[in-house]
Motif scaffolding. Structure first.
Motif, mmCIF file in Angstrom:
data_model
loop_
_atom_site.group_PDB
_atom_site.id
_atom_site.type_symbol
_atom_site.label_atom_id
_atom_site.label_comp_id
_atom_site.label_asym_id
_atom_site.label_seq_id
_atom_site.Cartn_x
_atom_site.Cartn_y
_atom_site.Cartn_z
ATOM 1 N N CYS A 139 51.815 38.216 45.657
ATOM 2 C CA CYS A 139 50.958 39.279 45.143
ATOM 3 C C CYS A 139 51.446 39.602 43.731
ATOM 4 O O CYS A 139 52.651 39.640 43.490
ATOM 5 N N CYS B 11 48.070 44.162 47.624
ATOM 6 C CA CYS B 11 47.176 43.066 47.976
ATOM 7 C C CYS B 11 46.809 43.163 49.447
ATOM 8 O O CYS B 11 47.661 43.471 50.285
ATOM 9 N N VAL C 163 41.966 37.234 49.349
ATOM 10 C CA VAL C 163 42.840 38.321 48.893
ATOM 11 C C VAL C 163 42.084 39.237 47.935
ATOM 12 O O VAL C 163 41.225 38.786 47.176
ATOM 13 N N LEU D 46 43.000 42.803 45.297
ATOM 14 C CA LEU D 46 44.108 43.517 44.671
ATOM 15 C C LEU D 46 43.659 44.866 44.127
ATOM 16 O O LEU D 46 42.547 44.979 43.621
#
Length: 152
Positions: free
Chosen positions: A50, A56, A67, A69
């Protein structure tokens, strides 16, 4: 003599299809890469990691799948593809920073909630740590808040 336009088009189509296949295989390999080991405490860390300073969320267990963020408080995660890693979260990792001040070790912790507006069940994740599998009883991440926490 130049090749006929149909031959050029067919060759270009084959090259594009081959490139798409290669990208698909690389994406699959990246998603299935086993988690690496973190330097401190032997905690499982995501691979690839991450980004520093971010929280994340992944759609799969053990930091796999899609993923997403965030680096700021989120009172609610919009139902968009940008946040699918939280709306359908199965695992989360806090890549927040740590520092020492006045003889104390501190860090940027994040608390995730299973309901919008920082309500419902909550889990706090310390910097450099994660939750490789959110409990089914927790559900998914619907909001998150960053805060300073004492680490020592």
């Amino acid at each position: 003599m130049s090749p006929c336009p149909e031959a050029v088009t067919a060759g270009a189509a084959r090259r594009r299809a081959r490139a798409v296949s290669v990208l698909g295989v690389l994406s699959l390999l990246l998603a299935l890469t086993p988690a690496a080991r973190a330097d401190s405490g032997g905690l499982a860390a995501p691979a690839p990691p991450c980004a520093p300073g971010w929280l994340c969320g992944w759609t799969g267990p053990a930091y796999t799948g899609v993923v997403s963020l965030v680096a700021q408080d989120m009172p609610r995660y919009p139902e968009t593809t940008a946040y699918v890693g939280f709306n359908d979260a199965a695992s989360v990792w806090n890549a927040g920073r740590t520092w020492s001040a006045d003889g104390l070790r501190r860090g940027r912790c994040v608390t995730v909630y299973n309901k919008p507006d920082y309500t419902g069940s909550r889990l706090t994740v310390r910097p450099g740590q994660g939750i490789p599998q959110l409990a089914a009883s927790f559900g998914h991440v619907r909001s998150s808040r960053f805060h300073t926490c004492r680490l020592s």
